[in-house]
Design an enzyme around this catalytic site. Structure first.
Site, short mmCIF file in Angstrom:
data_model
loop_
_atom_site.label_atom_id
_atom_site.label_comp_id
_atom_site.label_asym_id
_atom_site.label_seq_id
_atom_site.Cartn_x
_atom_site.Cartn_y
_atom_site.Cartn_z
N GLY A 150 0.84 -1.07 -0.04
CA GLY A 150 -0.18 -0.69 0.14
C GLY A 150 1.28 1.10 0.27
N PRO A 202 2.69 4.71 0.91
CG PRO A 202 4.30 6.04 0.54
CD PRO A 202 3.30 5.67 0.18
N GLY A 203 1.99 5.68 4.87
CA GLY A 203 1.43 5.75 5.17
C GLY A 203 0.14 5.78 5.94
CB THR A 204 -1.65 3.07 3.69
OG1 THR A 204 -0.55 2.32 3.65
CG2 THR A 204 -2.16 3.91 2.80
N GLY A 205 -0.62 2.55 7.09
CA GLY A 205 -0.68 2.00 8.94
C GLY A 205 -0.26 0.36 8.35
CE LYS A 206 2.96 -0.51 3.42
NZ LYS A 206 2.55 1.60 3.20
CB THR A 207 4.47 0.29 10.16
OG1 THR A 207 5.12 0.34 8.66
CG2 THR A 207 5.59 -0.34 11.57
CD GLU A 227 -6.30 31.50 -6.83
OE1 GLU A 227 -7.66 30.87 -6.22
OE2 GLU A 227 -5.75 30.92 -7.03
#
Length: 626
Positions: free
Chosen positions: A215, A217-222, A437
């Site tokens: 997945g 980076p930062g999705t909570g694998k660790t 804008e």
């Protein structure tokens, strides 16, 4: 993290302590004895070091002056004696000199002369051989020590650097991982198999050898790996992929062997390898194919094939670069199960925000559901950072409660960067940014399929001089061609407003052009939305972890002629979107100028204010076909 010491007998699964190696004491004793003998042999030379050294001429002068009391001469011409004042001396008779005259001179002065013979026996041999033997012994000891270090001594490079989590387990549990119910179910089955393998054997099912979590980076694998360690009642050996790689060839393979050897002694056990792409990259890139990384990977493949499935060892791995892994590592029998850990959806983002908001004081106006809707594409790590940034904003105002304004400011800080109040715009620049804008905001309201405007501002932040934020009403999983065309039109709205009101473009549209070009390129090469190329697809990344327009190898997968067609189609889509944007804004110029004036005055407007300005004009729309 080392295991906590326990009283009482060691568990049965722990290996017996290795016996002390007696050869070490033998080597140390032998070296000490050699040093003692060498010192004893050298004592005469050390004692002679206290005597005064005379030149041969001075020695002859002392003999003539009758200052010499006694003399000892050996057959090598070495003279050692005593002066009449009690001081000792040493000198050397030149080898070319006839010693007969010296003997007569000493006899005339009645100096006692003693002759000695050089010891050519064991003493001389020892004095010659002992330094050589000592050097050889030291070299052998250092060589053996180096081999022990490289092959896995107490301080060895070859020892696995895995953290063995057994007695003191992490407090993280699956309940602490918000969302990802499907992922947690697949990972928890591994834990369940190790706890009760008989249940699976009764159904004829085999437990997985390995599970790899893939997945962005930062999705909570660790985090999921730590949760497995917290949930499992078996030893958990955690190591990062980079811990295997060293400059010494063979060290990585030795560490892999040591890791699996340790796991076998503690089976059933779980091995967790974080960032496995550091050691599991595709082979064949090294010169000669025999580099350290390939040897380490080959050893890992061999170990995963080698251990018996009934031994109760499961390998859990995580990576955010699956395209870089060697195919042999991903085949069934090694990593049987690949678990996708995607970016969280809106419901999961709300749950993740609630987890990270625990222990913090949230004001009553905070709606985490609205925050989750305003953060599409945020990973779990991004959401944790968002809550932390909001808490920092509260601290700056000497408050302990986090308000909705803090979360909005934190989101702008994460997406746009820090607002720089010292970066004041010139009056002409301020009006140009307001027009730019306002063009984005007005087109977002006029295009039927575009996401509604959340906020528009001309306050500089980071590299952006202004920003228009749009929030989808619901999380999208499928994008129609009409939505993509409206999105292209909104991208080019700032440039179109400058052309309509100011009569010329500016550098303020740089980022808009980059985003529009990337979107148009994907529409042509990936989504098959080009009548010229037809329904073909050239995906940039199969799993979508890479930025649009880039491949893992950096090489396109089509010919130069196709590239020319792609360029033509991208240009056609962008010109069509720009013409549409210019036509829409030209027909609604009054509303555009009113909105720009209000924005230049107030600097920031929300979506409701934009709509209230637009309701005061008779709006004119342009169809998609125009």
């Amino acid at each position: 993290m080392s295991r906590a010491a326990k009283s009482g007998p060691p568990p049965d699964h722990l290996p017996a302590p290795m016996p002390a190696k007696p050869w070490r004491w033998g080597w140390w004793t032998a070296l000490f004895a050699l040093m003692v003998v060498l010192v004893l042999v050298s004592l005469p030379a050390l004692w002679s070091g206290t005597a005064k050294t005379l030149s041969y001429t001075d020695f002859v002068s002392d003999v003539d002056a009758d200052r010499v009391a006694s003399v000892t001469i050996d057959d090598r011409g070495y003279v050692r004696g005593e002066l009449r004042d009690g001081n000792e001396f040493v000198t050397q008779i030149p080898t070319a000199l006839d010693t007969g005259g010296l003997s007569a001179q000493l006899a005339s002065k009645k100096v006692p002369v003693t002759g000695t013979q050089t010891d050519g026996g064991w003493g001389g041999l020892l004095s010659f051989l002992l330094p050589l033997v000592l050097l050889v012994a030291m070299f052998m000891w250092l060589s053996r020590r180096a081999r022990g270090v490289l092959s896995g001594g107490n301080l060895g490079f070859g020892r696995s650097r895995a953290q063995i989590i057994e007695a003191e387990r992490p407090t993280t549990r699956f309940a602490d991982v918000a969302g990802y119910d499907g992922v947690k179910q697949e990972v928890s089955e591994v834990v369940d198999f190790l706890r009760d393998p008989g249940k699976y054997a009764a159904a004829g099912a085999k437990g997985p050898r390995g599970v790899i979590m893939v997945g962005p980076p930062g999705t909570g694998k660790t985090l999921l790996g730590r949760a497995v360690a917290g949930e499992a009642s078996v030893p958990f050996l955690s190591v990062t992929g980079s811990a295997f790689v060293e400059m010494f060839v063979g060290v990585g393979a030795s560490r892999v062997r040591d890791l699996f050897r340790e796991a076998r002694t503690r089976a059933p056990a779980i091995i967790f390898i974080d960032e496995i792409d550091a050691v599991g990259s595709r082979r064949g890139n090294g010169i000669g194919g025999n580099d350290e990384r390939e040897q380490t990977l080959n050893q890992l493949l061999s170990e995963m094939d080698g251990f018996d499935q009934s031994s109760g060892i499961v390998v859990l791995a995580a990576t955010n670069r699956p395209e870089a892994l060697d195919p042999a590592l991903l085949r069934p029998g090694r990593f049987d199960r690949q678990v996708m850990v995607p970016l969280p959806n809106q419901t999961e983002r709300a749950a993740i925000l609630a987890v990270h908001a625990e222990g913090k004081h949230l004001d009553s106006d905070v709606d985490l559901g609205r925050v989750s809707r305003a953060t599409p594409g945020f990973s779990g790590a991004d959401l944790a950072n968002l809550i932390n940034e909001a808490a920092i904003f509260a601290v700056r105002d000497d408050r302990t409660d986090i308000t909705a304004a803090d979360l909005v400011a934190a989101r702008d800080r994460v997406l746009l960067g820090r607002r720089d109040s010292s970066n004041a715009l010139l009056p002409d620049e301020r009006w140009a940014v307001a027009v730019h804008e306002s063009g984005h905001a007005l087109l977002a309201a006029l295009c039927e399929h575009a996401d509604p405007v959340e906020k528009v501002t001309i306050l500089p932040a980071g590299m952006a001089l202004g920003a228009t934020e749009q929030l989808p009403e619901a999380e999208r999983h499928l994008y129609s061609e009409a939505y993509l065309n409206d999105r292209l039109t909104v991208h080019l709205g700032g440039r179109a407003a400058e052309l309509v009101v100011l009569g010329q473009g500016s550098t303020g549209a740089t980022n808009d052009l980059v985003g529009a070009t990337e979107l148009a390129t994907r529409m042509v090469t990936e989504f098959g939305l080009s009548p010229s190329l037809g329904p073909v697809g050239y995906p940039q990344s199969q799993l979508g972890f890479l930025p649009a327009g880039r491949t893992s190898t950096g090489v396109r997968s089509y010919s130069e002629q196709t590239q020319r067609q792609v360029d033509q189609e991208v240009s056609r889509l962008l010109r069509k979107a720009e013409d549409r944007a210019v036509a829409l804004l030209a027909r609604n110029r009054d509303a555009l100028e009113r909105l720009a004036g209000l924005l230049a005055e107030q600097e920031t407007l929300d979506g409701a204010a934009v709509l209230s300005v637009l309701r005061g004009s008779a709006l004119t729309t342009v169809s998609h076909a125009s």
